[in-house]
Every structure is written in C-alpha cells, then in structure tokens.
Scaffold this motif. Sequence first.
Motif, PDB file in Angstrom:
ATOM      1  N   UNK A  14      15.637  97.688  49.399  1.00 32.86           N
ATOM      2  CA  UNK A  14      14.220  97.471  49.731  1.00 32.86           C
ATOM      3  C   UNK A  14      13.318  98.191  48.730  1.00 32.86           C
ATOM      4  N   UNK A  15      13.549  97.939  47.466  1.00 37.04           N
ATOM      5  CA  UNK A  15      12.877  98.666  46.390  1.00 37.04           C
ATOM      6  C   UNK A  15      11.400  98.293  46.321  1.00 37.04           C
ATOM      7  N   UNK A  16      10.529  99.294  46.517  1.00 42.20           N
ATOM      8  CA  UNK A  16       9.080  99.035  46.524  1.00 42.20           C
ATOM      9  C   UNK A  16       8.542  98.703  45.142  1.00 42.20           C
ATOM     10  N   UNK A  17       9.309  99.008  44.084  1.00 39.19           N
ATOM     11  CA  UNK A  17       8.837  98.723  42.730  1.00 39.19           C
ATOM     12  C   UNK A  17       8.812  97.230  42.439  1.00 39.19           C
ATOM     13  N   UNK A  18       9.735  96.483  43.056  1.00 39.76           N
ATOM     14  CA  UNK A  18       9.869  95.054  42.743  1.00 39.76           C
ATOM     15  C   UNK A  18       8.596  94.272  43.083  1.00 39.76           C
ATOM     16  N   UNK A  19       8.073  94.359  44.326  1.00 40.77           N
ATOM     17  CA  UNK A  19       6.838  93.595  44.605  1.00 40.77           C
ATOM     18  C   UNK A  19       5.643  94.065  43.784  1.00 40.77           C
ATOM     19  N   UNK A  20       5.595  95.350  43.434  1.00 37.76           N
ATOM     20  CA  UNK A  20       4.480  95.842  42.611  1.00 37.76           C
ATOM     21  C   UNK A  20       4.537  95.224  41.218  1.00 37.76           C
ATOM     22  N   UNK A  21       5.716  95.187  40.617  1.00 35.54           N
ATOM     23  CA  UNK A  21       5.861  94.591  39.287  1.00 35.54           C
ATOM     24  C   UNK A  21       5.565  93.096  39.329  1.00 35.54           C
ATOM     25  N   UNK A  22       5.950  92.440  40.420  1.00 36.23           N
ATOM     26  CA  UNK A  22       5.621  91.011  40.572  1.00 36.23           C
ATOM     27  C   UNK A  22       4.116  90.822  40.666  1.00 36.23           C
ATOM     28  N   UNK A  23       3.454  91.696  41.418  1.00 30.51           N
ATOM     29  CA  UNK A  23       2.000  91.605  41.573  1.00 30.51           C
ATOM     30  C   UNK A  23       1.290  91.854  40.243  1.00 30.51           C
ATOM     31  N   UNK A  24       1.763  92.839  39.492  1.00 32.90           N
ATOM     32  CA  UNK A  24       1.148  93.164  38.204  1.00 32.90           C
ATOM     33  C   UNK A  24       1.418  92.099  37.148  1.00 32.90           C
ATOM     34  N   UNK A  25       2.475  91.300  37.380  1.00 29.45           N
ATOM     35  CA  UNK A  25       2.935  90.306  36.406  1.00 29.45           C
ATOM     36  C   UNK A  25       3.305  90.983  35.087  1.00 29.45           C
ATOM     37  N   UNK A  26       3.840  92.156  35.229  1.00 25.98           N
ATOM     38  CA  UNK A  26       4.336  92.914  34.083  1.00 25.98           C
ATOM     39  C   UNK A  26       5.747  92.425  33.760  1.00 25.98           C
ATOM     40  N   UNK A  27       6.010  91.928  32.546  1.00 25.71           N
ATOM     41  CA  UNK A  27       7.361  91.479  32.196  1.00 25.71           C
ATOM     42  C   UNK A  27       8.379  92.597  32.442  1.00 25.71           C
ATOM     43  N   UNK A  28       9.419  92.302  33.218  1.00 27.66           N
ATOM     44  CA  UNK A  28      10.373  93.337  33.603  1.00 27.66           C
ATOM     45  C   UNK A  28      11.766  92.746  33.715  1.00 27.66           C
ATOM     46  N   UNK A  29      12.749  93.536  33.296  1.00 25.82           N
ATOM     47  CA  UNK A  29      14.157  93.195  33.482  1.00 25.82           C
ATOM     48  C   UNK A  29      14.807  94.337  34.244  1.00 25.82           C
ATOM     49  N   UNK A  30      15.405  93.996  35.367  1.00 23.75           N
ATOM     50  CA  UNK A  30      16.103  94.980  36.178  1.00 23.75           C
ATOM     51  C   UNK A  30      17.529  95.133  35.651  1.00 23.75           C
ATOM     52  N   UNK A  31      17.935  96.370  35.383  1.00 24.79           N
ATOM     53  CA  UNK A  31      19.319  96.634  35.001  1.00 24.79           C
ATOM     54  C   UNK A  31      20.064  96.931  36.293  1.00 24.79           C
ATOM     55  N   UNK A  32      20.614  95.899  36.885  1.00 27.58           N
ATOM     56  CA  UNK A  32      21.257  96.002  38.187  1.00 27.58           C
ATOM     57  C   UNK A  32      21.026  94.733  38.978  1.00 27.58           C
ATOM     58  N   UNK A  33      21.603  94.666  40.140  1.00 31.28           N
ATOM     59  CA  UNK A  33      21.496  93.474  40.973  1.00 31.28           C
ATOM     60  C   UNK A  33      22.882  93.084  41.466  1.00 31.28           C
ATOM     61  N   UNK A  34      23.117  91.817  41.791  1.00 27.60           N
ATOM     62  CA  UNK A  34      22.231  90.663  41.592  1.00 27.60           C
ATOM     63  C   UNK A  34      21.217  90.462  42.710  1.00 27.60           C
ATOM     64  N   UNK A  35      21.341  91.189  43.820  1.00 24.26           N
ATOM     65  CA  UNK A  35      20.389  91.039  44.911  1.00 24.26           C
ATOM     66  C   UNK A  35      19.286  92.067  44.779  1.00 24.26           C
TER      67      UNK A  35
END
Length: 340
Positions: A134-155
């Motif tokens: 439930x990482x709070x950073x993900x929706x913030x980065x989506x909102x900012x539309x800041x290009x981002x690549x997560x090192x990890x996942x796939x969920x």
Amino acid sequence: MKRPTIADVARRAGVSKGAVSYALNGQPGVSEATRQRILAIAAEIGFSPSSAARALSGATARAIGLILARPAQTLGIEPFFMELISGVEVELSARSYALTLQVVADADAEIAVYRRWWGERRVDGVLVCDLRTDDQRVPVLEELRLPAVVIGGPTGTGRLASVWSNDAAALVETVEYLYALGHRRVARVAGLPDLLHTTIRTQAFTEVCQRLGLAEAVVASTDYTGEEGARATRRLLSSRIRPTAVIYDNDVMAIAGLSVAQEMGLAVPADLSIVAWDDSPLCRLVHPPLTAVGRDIPAYGAHAARQLLQLIEGAPATDLEDEQAHLTPRGSTGPPRIGA
C-alpha cells in the motif's frame, strides 16, 4: 508528463498569472486570503517560485533522481545499492544524464522531495526503490505525472513502469535445495516487514515449507543491519528446536549470522547451513564462503535507467521482468549432521 507551471497554479486558483507571481514573490497586488490560497495550490502541485523561469522555458534537467529512505549506516555497508547505482550510472553517463541521489528519513520526506524536484525541474524522472505494501508514493507520483520506474513489483506499482525480478521463484529454489540436502528445520532472517519484496519472499517461504512438510519453519524480521541479523540468529540458535539451515535477506546479515554460529561453537555447515540473498564479494571473502542467491545487480540498475530514459522520451509505461536470481552453492551449505 508535463511539469506544473505558473499557468497551472493560476488556472486552479482562478486568477491571472500576474496575480500568482505577486503572491509567490510576496509582492502587493493580491489579498492575503488569495495569497494563501495560491501558496497552498503551488505546494500541492509541486510548483516552486524559484523555478518559474526554468519551468516556463521548457528546458530539461538532464538528470534523474533516486531517493533512499534507509538508515545511512545500512547504505554504507550494504553492497546492493552501490552495485545498483553503478549500473544506473553506466546507462546515464552514456546519454549525458546525471544522477541526483538523496537519502531521507521516511516516505513523507521522500514525497516532499519528489514534489520539489518536479516543481523546480531538477529532474526529468525518478527511480523508485523499496516498494512497500500500500505504498503512498505510487498515487502521488501518478498525480504529479512525474516519469517514474519502480525497481520492484510486479504488484503494487499502479500505472507506473517497473523492472522486477521473480523473488518468489528464487526463494523456492533455495528452500528446495536445502530440503534436498536433508534439512527439515529451516529458518529465514528477513528484512523490513513492510517492504513488498519482503512480503513476497515470506509468502513464498511459507508456501514452499508447507508443501514440503517443514513444520518447524520460522521467519524473524529485522532492519537489514548486521546487528539485527546477529540478534535474530542468536535467538534462533538458542531456541528449543534449533534450525539446521538459515536463509538471510542480505549478505551483511548472513555474515553476522556466520559469526554468531562460530561464537556459539557451531560448525558451518555441519551444524548450521547458511544462505545469503544477493551474492557479493563479501560472501566469497569469509570462511567458509557463503552459498548465495545472486543476480547481475549492475545490469538490473542499467535496465531500470534505460527504461526510465525511454519513458522520459515519450515511450509508454511498461513492466519489465528482469533475470531471476539463482543459487550458487559454496562451502556454507551441506547435509545436516546425523541426529541434528
């Protein structure tokens, strides 16, 4: 992937760009209520008045950002991040990009830096490490539309791009190897429990142990430091039903565990087999050398950087499954002593 501009602030506040400029620069011409509303909107969308000229010019920063919310002492001794960054740097330097690195205390501080970086055009995109449940950073980065690549996942990555490796499969391979050696009491010294990859490894460990009938399997959570790894090892080796094999979530804790076993008079691997996650030169320098789960970490970082640069250039966000980590047996693992 557009950065916030003075026009965005003006549109949200329902005022002119001139009014925004007055408010941000502390000049007369707007009421105090309007000034406070404009300042709040600017902070919300990550726009900084000091970046106005650069934001209006449309210039790129030719830099990507990496923020690590880890204790500084952990970063100083853990080879994983240094190897990851070396791979990132190889890819960036070939494209004349710089890496902006910052260490912060927690996720809230990390999010504040993202907002500032993006508003001030200090970076063109970011790499995101240590994905949490439930990482709070993900929706913030989506909102900012800041290009981002997560090192990890796939969920847990939302709409963000990611580069990930199948930790569950590597964990299963490791437990099955120990089972084939004859181990029936296997423990795992895990990292921070709120990290998603820790959760994935723990779930895989629990499931494979249940399938193999390893009823005595246990997991001890730590903070990745050698001190915590040593404490967890002492508790495990002092328990009534002592494990004959331990899997550690990093090399630093595995080396600390080896030291504790030797301190307690246990022979490795006859009395205790040890496996380290993320192979490193440290694993080969100790005696006996540590069996380890390893992968090409510099390549992992280079692939993430390459994907981010493509994203910055306008490519769609995609997920990349990288090479799976594999086990390299060495002198720290072997069949348990008869009767152990």
